[in-house]
Design an enzyme around this catalytic site. Structure first.
Site, PDB file in Angstrom:
ATOM      1  N   GLY A 138       0.789  -1.223   0.000  1.00 15.30           N
ATOM      2  CA  GLY A 138       0.000   0.000   0.000  1.00 15.30           C
ATOM      3  C   GLY A 138       0.818   1.269   0.000  1.00 15.30           C
ATOM      4  O   GLY A 138       0.270   2.351  -0.193  1.00 15.30           O
ATOM      5  N   CYS A 196     -28.006  -9.271 -15.591  1.00 14.19           N
ATOM      6  CA  CYS A 196     -27.523  -8.889 -16.924  1.00 14.19           C
ATOM      7  C   CYS A 196     -28.560  -9.264 -17.974  1.00 14.19           C
ATOM      8  O   CYS A 196     -29.097 -10.377 -17.977  1.00 14.19           O
ATOM      9  CB  CYS A 196     -26.203  -9.601 -17.219  1.00 14.19           C
ATOM     10  SG  CYS A 196     -25.644  -9.417 -18.929  1.00 14.19           S
ATOM     11  N   CYS A 234     -26.776 -12.264 -20.285  1.00 11.91           N
ATOM     12  CA  CYS A 234     -26.410 -13.590 -19.785  1.00 11.91           C
ATOM     13  C   CYS A 234     -27.142 -13.927 -18.496  1.00 11.91           C
ATOM     14  O   CYS A 234     -26.977 -15.018 -17.959  1.00 11.91           O
ATOM     15  CB  CYS A 234     -24.899 -13.706 -19.588  1.00 11.91           C
ATOM     16  SG  CYS A 234     -24.290 -12.856 -18.118  1.00 11.91           S
ATOM     17  N   CYS A 283     -23.484  -6.976 -18.514  1.00 13.55           N
ATOM     18  CA  CYS A 283     -22.210  -7.167 -17.821  1.00 13.55           C
ATOM     19  C   CYS A 283     -21.165  -6.178 -18.332  1.00 13.55           C
ATOM     20  O   CYS A 283     -20.983  -6.007 -19.536  1.00 13.55           O
ATOM     21  CB  CYS A 283     -21.663  -8.571 -18.106  1.00 13.55           C
ATOM     22  SG  CYS A 283     -22.426  -9.875 -17.149  1.00 13.55           S
ATOM     23  N   CYS A 306     -19.378 -12.302 -19.503  1.00 14.40           N
ATOM     24  CA  CYS A 306     -20.690 -12.363 -20.121  1.00 14.40           C
ATOM     25  C   CYS A 306     -20.680 -13.351 -21.294  1.00 14.40           C
ATOM     26  O   CYS A 306     -21.555 -14.206 -21.419  1.00 14.40           O
ATOM     27  CB  CYS A 306     -21.079 -10.961 -20.603  1.00 14.40           C
ATOM     28  SG  CYS A 306     -22.821 -10.769 -20.992  1.00 14.40           S
TER      29      CYS A 306
END
Lengths: 295, 259, 369
Positions: A34, A243, A246, A268, A274
């Site tokens: 980080g 979605c 899909c 998606c 997808c």
């Protein structure tokens, strides 16, 4: 992709000395999860702000046997993803893929793939503004001191203000996280939907900010905690519908405007996810045969 | 045992800027609950002294020791940056003459009061907000203004907000730089009254810099008169103001209205 | 129904082909050659070399052609090429006092050793569009310099220094080699070597605005143009295995030395201070702006209050580079629909809650009535 490798340039564009310099920065970043490591970012043949940091990180870690996937906004086929993938295909001659599972290195802008990442994969993020405190404190000298002394109260002041004003934490992307209980980190402008995927990920996550000349990292299996209040816990973005192509639930969706009378569909954002689901026979409300869709 | 030790102990403190002297050879102790007024004309070195005491300026000579919450006297300039900054936002307070210097003008009153709490790790929005409401009440600001930015506050309200922002972590020592300067007389009187109550209730130790002897008389137990960077007279406030020994102090006292 | 919002590789290739076609323009007009740009748009070439931070006239001319005359795009091309070049080391300090002068003027002395040499300049021209140029009028031969020994041309600041009237150039902090911000990331506070390197690569327009702001009161420095000189200097380099300096070639540079606000303390008597500008090629506008900003950025060194943008090192150095700036501004045209979707979701939710609250409030008001 069969473009010939570019002559006159080193493997993956950067010279070996530069790659060594960047690898040293990456190793330091992994050692201090980080923490933003300054590095001598090079001028790249694509504009600053278009992924030069990610490209330099990828160029420094990629080898001839690697398989590269590049996504932008979750999609393999957006202009910038195509451009960066073509760049590495030309300068490094590496194999490229759109399948998350097949890739050894995934360079991304603004998304983390829906399919869980695995051991040995590297996710390279393109970062525009690496400093999570930048818009609260514009001075680099001051923000570095705040990181050094772990003075992160100001970040909570921002979240407090959100709740006081809107009743919610109104940060929806680039949502700040604490890494390994120490450094405050900007996860790049990914939607906060993706934040939980960073936590204890088996993959190595590397972040490159070219214009701002910073590299940082989240090593595999590292704690990544989104900031919040005890009584206003962190929540991911939610979608009312699955979605439309899909039928997937619990994935991040793009809104597509269908007409000027308020017609919308949600699909998606991760095109590989997808497509894979559709091949497996999953169908959404609006799925139609996809042959011949306009390019 | 440690209660017998002073809270702040200052010895031979001096600050010079090249050839120019800010202040020199200042020594004093402050005990818990004691209010010390530093008075003098502008240019007397009192503001320089306050900035050195609060570690915003490094002294040229001398030492400052502070009794930490664990009872140990520490040299404040030997503290690490992290320790010093932690001290500044927990156990110490600093009230600026201009509230805009001590407040975040673009964030709400509630966040201004809550910032120190969040800085020391409080993570419960409801509790922080509750504490902020409580403190706004104690400084006589309507709880309905909690989400307003101090920009929309009057001068007196801003100053009271700055005081609440400082006191929310229950500091033991507060530095004040002309806290009533720049306010209307009626507003000043209300603020002084409020300050006197808070200082007594909380048992605060205060170093207050002022050019206004009326403020010193109302708030302080002891007084230090400065001129040309040095302390020329010191003693109990009433004693010094009623029976000044130094000609300069006599001049200062005679030029103000008695409170 | 579902129209793909994806770019697609073919669309990109088509766009690039169209770019090539547009670059060529009307085929009835002869194609421009880089050497024409090099010779006839020499100041554009100078700017690309200066801000591209690479001295190569032919490369800069080619970049200008490739960029269709967009100079920042050309600078970008040169910078990206520069990245791939190995770095052998740094040259010896250039001796600008030994410059072969084409132009040299001072605003502080009417006459001085070396004289005022006007050289090729737009100054004193009337800015009238010259329609004769369109017709390709013949160009008169320039006047020849008179016979005689070439005069020594010492720096004006050296003359002032002879009397102790101006500060000596502060030396590089000992033991530290001259920095290179293209090899090490810039850290703040930055020393003057790195500040000058940053300014030398900086966008001309940005520096001009910053320098201008100091004249209008945002960090005044009371500048006088000690001198501006433009001409050729020799660049020397010490190869490690030789151990002595060898000339690499000659380059054209513009140098500006500003004589600025004097300073004095109890210990030191008053002296003028300096602002310095040096750029590749001929660009007095940039060299002068650089000198103004260099001086403004020395505020801390002289104990001046940092109150104006031009005095603020982090502000100036972080925003001066046009390749960085243009990239980041223009990246906003990349897709952001993932982030925008997150904001859309939130704002819809907030509006819904707002409406609910308003409805509830309306309901209680009605109930009370």
């Amino acid at each position: 992709m069969n473009a010939p490798t570019l002559t006159g340039y080193n493997f993956a564009y950067l010279d070996e000395q530069t790659k060594r310099m960047i690898r040293r920065a990456i190793l330091k970043a992994i050692a201090i999860p980080g923490y933003q490591v300054p590095f001598a970012s090079r001028e790249m043949p694509m504009p600053y702000g278009w992924g030069t940091g990610g490209v330099q990180v990828t160029a420094s870690v990629i080898g001839p046997q690697d398989v590269l996937k590049v996504i932008d906004q979750g999609s393999d086929d957006t202009t910038n993803a195509v451009s960066i993938r073509a760049f590495f295909a030309r300068t490094a001659g590496v194999a490229t893929t759109t399948a998350t599972a097949d890739a050894t290195i995934i360079q991304t802008r603004h998304r983390i793939p829906e399919a869980p990442l695995t051991d040995g994969q590297i996710l390279v993020y393109q970062v525009p503004i690496p400093e999570p405190l930048r818009f609260l404190e514009p001075r680099e000298t001051e923000t570095r001191t705040m990181h050094a002394l772990e003075e992160y109260g100001l970040m909570h002041v921002k979240l407090y203000e959100d709740i006081a004003r809107h009743g919610h934490i109104a940060t929806t992307y680039a949502y700040p996280v604490r890494v390994a209980g120490r450094y405050l980190m900007d996860p790049s402008p990914t939607p906060k939907f993706d934040n939980p995927k960073m936590h204890m990920s088996p993959a190595l996550q590397l972040f490159g900010a070219g214009r701002e000349k910073r590299i940082y990292a989240v090593p595999p299996y590292t704690r990544v905690v989104s900031l919040d209040f005890e009584d206003h816990p962190f929540e991911v973005n939610r979608f009312d519908k699955p979605c439309a192509l899909c039928g997937a639930h619990g994935v991040y969706l793009d809104e597509v405007v269908l007409d000027d009378r308020g017609g919308r569909m949600f699909v998606c954002s991760d095109t590989d996810h997808c497509g894979t689901r559709q091949e497996q026979g999953h169908r959404g409300d609006l799925s139609t045969p996809r042959e011949g869709s306009a390019a | 045992m440690t209660q017998d030790l002073p809270l702040l102990s200052v010895r031979r403190l001096g600050k010079s800027y090249g050839a120019r002297t800010g202040c020199r050879d200042v020594s004093f102790d402050i005990h818990a609950g004691e209010v010390l007024a530093v008075v003098g004309e502008s240019g007397s070195g009192k503001s320089t002294l306050l900035n050195v005491l609060s570690t915003q300026l490094a002294p040229t000579t001398g030492e400052i020791h502070y009794r930490m919450r664990d009872g140990v006297m520490r040299d404040v300039f030997a503290l690490s940056d992290a320790e010093r900054r932690f001290l500044l936002r927990t156990d110490w307070g600093f009230v600026h003459q201009d509230p805009a210097q001590g407040l975040r003008m673009t964030v709400s009153a509630g966040a201004n009061v809550g910032e120190r709490l969040m800085a020391v790790g409080q993570r419960h929005y409801g509790h922080i907000r509750h504490t902020a409401v409580d403190w706004l009440g104690r400084v006589e600001i309507d709880a309905g203004r909690i989400d307003d930015a101090p920009r929309s506050f009057s001068g007196g309200m801003r100053q009271r907000l700055q005081i609440a922002r400082n006191l929310v972590t229950h500091p033991r020592l507060v530095f004040m730089d002309e806290p009533t300067g720049g306010l209307d007389v009626s507003v000043q009187a209300r603020l002084l009254d409020l300050l006197r109550g808070l200082v007594a209730d909380l048992g605060l130790s205060v170093v207050i810099v002022t050019h206004d002897l009326a403020v010193a008389r109302l708030l302080s137990h002891r007084i230090m008169v400065m001129r040309h960077g040095t302390v020329i007279e010191t003693g109990l406030t009433d004693q010094v103001l009623d029976d000044p020994r130094e000609p300069y102090t006599q001049l200062l006292v005679s030029s103000v209205l008695q409170v | 129904m579902y129209v793909a919002v994806k770019g697609g590789e073919r669309a990109i290739a088509n766009a690039h082909a169209l770019l090539d076609h547009s670059r060529r323009g009307d085929h009835a007009v002869p194609e421009i050659a880089p050497k024409q740009i090099r010779e006839q748009l020499a100041l554009a070439v100078d700017r690309v070399m200066a801000e591209g931070s690479l001295y190569d006239r032919d490369l800069a001319a080619l970049a200008i052609k490739q960029a269709r005359g967009d100079l920042i795009e050309a600078i970008f091309l040169v910078r990206a090429f520069r990245t791939t070049l190995p770095r052998f080391g740094h040259g010896e300090p250039a001796d600008t006092a030994a410059m072969q002068i084409r132009r040299r003027i001072s605003a502080t002395y009417k006459d001085l050793p070396g004289g005022q040499v006007l050289g090729p300049t737009f100054d004193y021209t009337h800015r009238l569009i010259d329609f004769a140029l369109a017709a390709g009028a013949p160009v008169a031969e320039p006047a020849e310099a008179g016979e005689g020994e070439p005069a020594d041309t010492p720096h004006v600041t050296a003359l002032l220094d002879g009397e102790g009237l101006i500060e000596r150039n502060p030396p590089q902090p000992s033991g530290r080699p001259v920095g290179d911000l293209t090899r090490e990331p810039l850290a703040f506070p930055a020393d003057r070597d790195l500040r000058l390197q940053n300014l030398a690569r900086a966008d001309e327009g940005f520096l001009l605005a910053m320098g201008y702001s100091t004249q209008r009161g945002y960090g005044r420095t009371h500048p006088f143009v000690g001198e501006i000189r433009f001409g050729e200097i020799e660049v020397e380099f010490v190869p490690e295995d030789l151990g002595f300096a060898v000339p690499l070639g000659r380059i054209q540079v513009t140098e500006c030395e500003m004589v600025t606000q004097f300073k004095g303390t109890a210990e030191t008597s008053p002296q003028f201070t300096r602002g310095y500008g040096l750029v590749f090629g001929q660009s007095e506008r940039k060299a002068m702006s650089m000198a103004l900003v260099d001086r403004a950025l020395r505020a801390r060194e002289f104990g001046e209050d940092v109150v104006a943008p031009a005095q603020d090192e982090e502000f100036v150095l972080s925003h001066s580079d046009n390749v960085q700036a243009t990239g980041f501004v223009e990246h906003l045209k990349l897709p952001h629909y993932v982030d925008f979707q997150a904001e859309l979701g939130l704002i819809r939710q907030l509006r819904r809650e707002h409406a609910d609250r308003a409805a509830a409030a309306g309901f209680t008001r009605e109930a009370a009535e």
